[in-house]
Design a protein around this motif. Structure first.
Motif, PDB file in Angstrom:
ATOM      1  N   TRP A   1       0.835  -1.209   0.000  1.00  0.00           N
ATOM      2  CA  TRP A   1       0.000   0.000   0.000  1.00  0.00           C
ATOM      3  C   TRP A   1       0.867   1.256   0.000  1.00  0.00           C
ATOM      4  O   TRP A   1       1.852   1.331   0.734  1.00  0.00           O
ATOM      5  CB  TRP A   1      -0.853   0.066   1.251  1.00  0.00           C
ATOM      6  CG  TRP A   1      -1.919  -0.964   1.369  1.00  0.00           C
ATOM      7  CD1 TRP A   1      -1.769  -2.211   1.886  1.00  0.00           C
ATOM      8  CD2 TRP A   1      -3.291  -0.851   1.007  1.00  0.00           C
ATOM      9  NE1 TRP A   1      -2.974  -2.876   1.864  1.00  0.00           N
ATOM     10  CE2 TRP A   1      -3.926  -2.058   1.333  1.00  0.00           C
ATOM     11  CE3 TRP A   1      -4.046   0.172   0.448  1.00  0.00           C
ATOM     12  CZ2 TRP A   1      -5.277  -2.281   1.117  1.00  0.00           C
ATOM     13  CZ3 TRP A   1      -5.390  -0.047   0.224  1.00  0.00           C
ATOM     14  CH2 TRP A   1      -6.003  -1.263   0.560  1.00  0.00           C
TER      15      TRP A   1
ATOM     16  N   ASP B   1      -4.244   4.973  -0.925  1.00  0.00           N
ATOM     17  CA  ASP B   1      -5.075   5.037  -2.123  1.00  0.00           C
ATOM     18  C   ASP B   1      -4.568   4.224  -3.306  1.00  0.00           C
ATOM     19  O   ASP B   1      -5.285   4.035  -4.282  1.00  0.00           O
ATOM     20  CB  ASP B   1      -5.239   6.494  -2.561  1.00  0.00           C
ATOM     21  CG  ASP B   1      -3.903   7.165  -2.826  1.00  0.00           C
ATOM     22  OD1 ASP B   1      -2.862   6.697  -2.328  1.00  0.00           O
ATOM     23  OD2 ASP B   1      -3.898   8.183  -3.542  1.00  0.00           O
ATOM     24  N   VAL B   2      -3.339   3.728  -3.238  1.00  0.00           N
ATOM     25  CA  VAL B   2      -2.749   2.986  -4.351  1.00  0.00           C
ATOM     26  C   VAL B   2      -2.002   1.776  -3.791  1.00  0.00           C
ATOM     27  O   VAL B   2      -1.389   1.847  -2.729  1.00  0.00           O
ATOM     28  CB  VAL B   2      -1.772   3.880  -5.161  1.00  0.00           C
ATOM     29  CG1 VAL B   2      -1.075   3.089  -6.265  1.00  0.00           C
ATOM     30  CG2 VAL B   2      -2.499   5.075  -5.749  1.00  0.00           C
TER      31      VAL B   2
ATOM     32  N   ASP C   1      -5.530   1.226  -8.040  1.00  0.00           N
ATOM     33  CA  ASP C   1      -6.159   1.907  -6.919  1.00  0.00           C
ATOM     34  C   ASP C   1      -6.719   0.858  -5.959  1.00  0.00           C
ATOM     35  O   ASP C   1      -6.651  -0.349  -6.220  1.00  0.00           O
ATOM     36  CB  ASP C   1      -7.204   2.926  -7.380  1.00  0.00           C
ATOM     37  CG  ASP C   1      -8.424   2.306  -8.034  1.00  0.00           C
ATOM     38  OD1 ASP C   1      -8.676   1.085  -7.897  1.00  0.00           O
ATOM     39  OD2 ASP C   1      -9.159   3.055  -8.698  1.00  0.00           O
ATOM     40  N   SER C   2      -7.253   1.289  -4.853  1.00  0.00           N
ATOM     41  CA  SER C   2      -7.714   0.350  -3.829  1.00  0.00           C
ATOM     42  C   SER C   2      -8.985  -0.396  -4.232  1.00  0.00           C
ATOM     43  O   SER C   2      -9.468  -1.239  -3.488  1.00  0.00           O
ATOM     44  CB  SER C   2      -7.915   1.072  -2.495  1.00  0.00           C
ATOM     45  OG  SER C   2      -8.820   2.139  -2.653  1.00  0.00           O
TER      46      SER C   2
ATOM     47  N   LEU D   1      -3.779   1.376 -12.825  1.00  0.00           N
ATOM     48  CA  LEU D   1      -3.368   2.752 -13.053  1.00  0.00           C
ATOM     49  C   LEU D   1      -2.151   2.860 -13.960  1.00  0.00           C
ATOM     50  O   LEU D   1      -2.097   3.724 -14.814  1.00  0.00           O
ATOM     51  CB  LEU D   1      -3.064   3.441 -11.723  1.00  0.00           C
ATOM     52  CG  LEU D   1      -4.204   3.513 -10.721  1.00  0.00           C
ATOM     53  CD1 LEU D   1      -3.729   4.137  -9.419  1.00  0.00           C
ATOM     54  CD2 LEU D   1      -5.365   4.297 -11.291  1.00  0.00           C
TER      55      LEU D   1
END
Length: 166
Positions: free
Chosen positions: A60, A65-66, A83-84, A89
């Motif tokens: 993480w 968030d990523v 992303d979560s 991405l």
């Protein structure tokens, strides 16, 4: 003590920065189809984030968030970002060699990871998450792996078999 998952070959867990979830790899759909799963610890169960190709070693971003992970899509294994929610991405590394075990810098968009070196050794590398400034941090015929940044981001701890043992 709390049991969190029931899948075969579950492992490589990593906490979300705010302790509300864990990400981990599992091979629930067969040993050749490892994927990254997330378990939101409020009892909603496990959710697969990656597609049917192989994915492992989730990490993480400190903001939560990523997630960086090592994934193979075709011939090579590269570092990818999602992303979560599992939306892809970016691919960070260039597919030129086997890479794994990404870990986020505590305050920058930089990853340390393991990359195949010359011969059968593996070294620690770092790269910005936009794919720039890739650099080799160790250069030794031993197997260097499991990198982890210090809390202030100035050092990297890693495991090696330089003395014949890990």
């Amino acid at each position: 003590l709390r049991h969190l998952s029931d899948g075969p070959w579950d492992g490589q867990p990593t906490w979300a920065p705010y302790d509300e979830a864990i990400a981990f790899k599992s091979a629930r759909q067969g040993s050749d189809l490892q994927g990254v799963y997330v378990n939101y610890l409020h009892g909603r169960g496990d959710f697969r984030l990656t597609g049917l190709a192989g994915a492992l070693h989730p990490s993480w971003r400190p903001a939560g968030d990523v997630i960086a992970y090592a994934g193979w899509y075709g011939e090579g294994v590269d570092i990818h970002l999602m992303d979560s929610y599992g939306l892809h991405l970016a691919q960070v590394t260039d597919g030129q060699r086997y890479v794994s075990q990404p870990t986020w810098h505590p305050r920058e968009d930089t990853l340390a990871y393991v990359a195949e070196g010359d011969g059968e050794n593996y070294d620690i590398h770092a790269i910005n998450t936009d794919g720039t400034k890739e650099r080799r941090l160790t250069a030794h015929p031993a197997y260097d792996h499991d990198p982890d940044w210090s809390p202030d981001g100035t050092q990297i701890l890693f495991t090696s078999d330089r003395d014949g043992d890990e």
